[in-house]
Scaffold this active site. Structure first.
Site, PDB file in Angstrom:
ATOM      1  N   ARG A  51       0.839  -1.207   0.000  1.00  0.00           N
ATOM      2  CA  ARG A  51       0.000   0.000   0.000  1.00  0.00           C
ATOM      3  C   ARG A  51       0.876   1.259   0.000  1.00  0.00           C
ATOM      4  NH1 ARG A  51      -1.793   1.626   4.595  1.00  0.00           N
ATOM      5  NH2 ARG A  51      -2.422  -0.420   5.341  1.00  0.00           N
ATOM      6  N   TYR A 112     -16.578  16.520 -15.666  1.00  0.00           N
ATOM      7  CA  TYR A 112     -16.944  15.112 -15.760  1.00  0.00           C
ATOM      8  C   TYR A 112     -18.044  14.845 -14.732  1.00  0.00           C
ATOM      9  CZ  TYR A 112     -16.522  10.074 -15.135  1.00  0.00           C
ATOM     10  OH  TYR A 112     -16.786   8.747 -15.025  1.00  0.00           O
ATOM     11  N   ASP A 187      -7.760  18.685 -13.995  1.00  0.00           N
ATOM     12  CA  ASP A 187      -8.043  17.349 -14.516  1.00  0.00           C
ATOM     13  C   ASP A 187      -7.609  17.362 -15.983  1.00  0.00           C
ATOM     14  OD1 ASP A 187      -9.183  15.099 -15.688  1.00  0.00           O
ATOM     15  OD2 ASP A 187     -11.007  15.181 -14.464  1.00  0.00           O
ATOM     16  N   LYS A 212      -8.459   6.370 -19.412  1.00  0.00           N
ATOM     17  CA  LYS A 212      -8.693   6.958 -20.729  1.00  0.00           C
ATOM     18  C   LYS A 212      -7.411   6.933 -21.572  1.00  0.00           C
ATOM     19  CE  LYS A 212     -12.503   7.547 -18.504  1.00  0.00           C
ATOM     20  NZ  LYS A 212     -12.875   8.798 -17.863  1.00  0.00           N
TER      21      LYS A 212
END
Ligand SMILES: *Cc1c(COP(=O)(O)O)cnc(C)c1O
Length: 410
Positions: A51, A112, A187, A212
């Site tokens: 992690r 978005y 973004d 994407k």
């Protein structure tokens, strides 16, 4: 040799990469381990628990830091200010953890859908964030809404699906004047680091849904954050480990593999996007084409100054409204009717019903997300084949639009 000084076509292969030290493997192995042996308590190689540290994820994180040009050294941050998460929204949510409960956030109006939902349906109550939405592509609206106590400005450019362009340089200047301590986040998913790099305009954080363009093969969900600020990097490193929504080693491998072809893929996406947008503009069944690369686009000059290419994302409105749009979407053969974007295969979708259904109807109308609006993610197939597919589907859409028009009159 400083691999971060190269042009971006070289960076996508080499930035932050070095051969695996034991075997010399050119690509980092997928380190599928949760933990690492310590010879004595507290004595370790820098790797304790996945992690917090994983070599495969680190390789991807250093790569995206190089692509965005974070400029942070390994001494300032172990992965040069790059951080990978389980999804784009997990990356964004981790940025929000930087701020105290009740903080004021200024965000772009056109976002978005999931980003708007995270603000309004989750963090507005769980963190009491005071999220103000405004058209930040308009300097007057920006000045009117930016305050000295605004802690975060969240921008998306080009926006999804209306392709609004926010002037990153102007936003950075105005916002830092009003509050020098504000964190500016962009973004950058739609543009990709090939076409636009927010740090060059004074931003502090760049975020991507790697789902994407970065991964580009529609086979993994993921997100990254990159910062060029050593202090923010330290905070994000802590939050990535403490909150724990990290990207898996296998997904990190996939994204890193995808990035190797990012530059050549984007060149093709940019070329095909422009070609298809230009073709749609001449089509009699098309009311309006929204593509920043077109000279007819209102913000074309700004787009050209800020971006080196305009991607494969093309929005347009079909004549004949919802019936025409539905008929077209049911008729395409090469384009797949699906949400998401940025993959090698072409996708088509209806924002009002699909990706942006979570945007309140009133806001959709204000933004121009109408029933006739269709969004394309042009892939890297042959552009002529894609155009032929759109052409036959538009013809069917036209007939459906006329039929429903006649029925309405009857
Ligand atoms: C898809 C997308 C996101 C969310 O990313 P996920 O990987 O789906 O969580 C955020 N911003 C933009 C612009 C996107 O297209």
């Amino acid at each position: 040799m400083d691999k971060n000084k190269h042009k971006i076509g070289t960076k996508v292969i080499h930035a932050g990469q070095s051969p695996e030290p034991i075997t010399g493997a050119v690509m980092p192995p997928i380190f599928t381990t949760s933990t690492y042996v310590q010879p004595s308590p507290g004595q370790h190689t820098g790797f304790e628990y996945t992690r917090a540290q994983n070599p495969t994820r680190f390789a991807l994180e250093r790569m995206v830091a190089g692509l965005e040009g974070s400029g942070l050294s390994a001494e300032q941050d172990e992965t040069n200010g790059g951080f990978a998460f389980a999804s784009g929204l997990a990356a964004m949510a981790t940025v929000l953890e930087l701020f105290e409960a009740g903080s004021r956030v200024l965000a772009m109006d056109d976002l978005y859908g999931g980003s708007g939902r995270l603000f309004s349906k989750v963090r507005a109550h769980s963190q009491a964030l005071d999220v103000v939405r405004a058209d930040l592509s308009d300097a007057d609206a920006l000045r009117a809404n930016m305050t000295a106590d605004t802690k975060l400005v969240w921008v998306e450019t080009p926006t999804n699906p209306m392709m609004k362009i926010a002037d990153l340089g102007v936003i950075a200047k105005i916002c830092k004047e009003i509050n020098p301590g504000v964190v500016l986040a962009c973004d950058n998913t739609f543009a990709s680091p090939i076409n636009q790099r927010p740090f060059e305009y004074g931003f502090d954080i760049s975020m991507h849904s790697t789902t994407k363009y970065l991964n580009g093969h529609s086979d993994a969900i993921g997100g990254v954050l990159i910062t060029n600020d050593a202090e923010l990097a330290q905070q994000l490193r802590f939050l990535q480990m403490a909150v724990g929504s990290v990207m898996s080693p296998f997904d990190a491998y996939l994204v890193l593999r995808g990035i190797k072809t990012l530059d050549v893929r984007m060149a093709r996406h940019n070329e095909t996007g422009l070609k298809i947008a230009g073709w749609l503009e001449t089509h009699e069944q098309v009311e309006k084409v929204i593509y920043p690369g077109l000279t007819s686009y209102p913000q074309h000059a700004l787009a050209k100054q800020q971006m080196s290419g305009f991607t494969g994302m093309v929005s347009f409105t079909i004549k004949g409204g919802l019936d025409a749009a539905k008929a077209m979407l049911e008729t395409v053969r090469l384009f797949a009717l699906a949400e998401s974007l940025g993959g090698v295969e072409s996708l088509i979708e209806h924002p009002a019903i699909m990706t942006h259904a979570s945007v309140p109807a009133e806001m959709r109308e204000q933004l121009g997300i109408t029933d006739g609006l269709i969004r394309l993610s042009c892939g890297i197939e042959d552009a002529d084949d894609l155009i032929a597919d759109l052409d036959q589907a538009l013809a069917v859409g036209a007939r459906a639009g006329v039929d429903s028009g006649a029925a309405a009159k009857a």
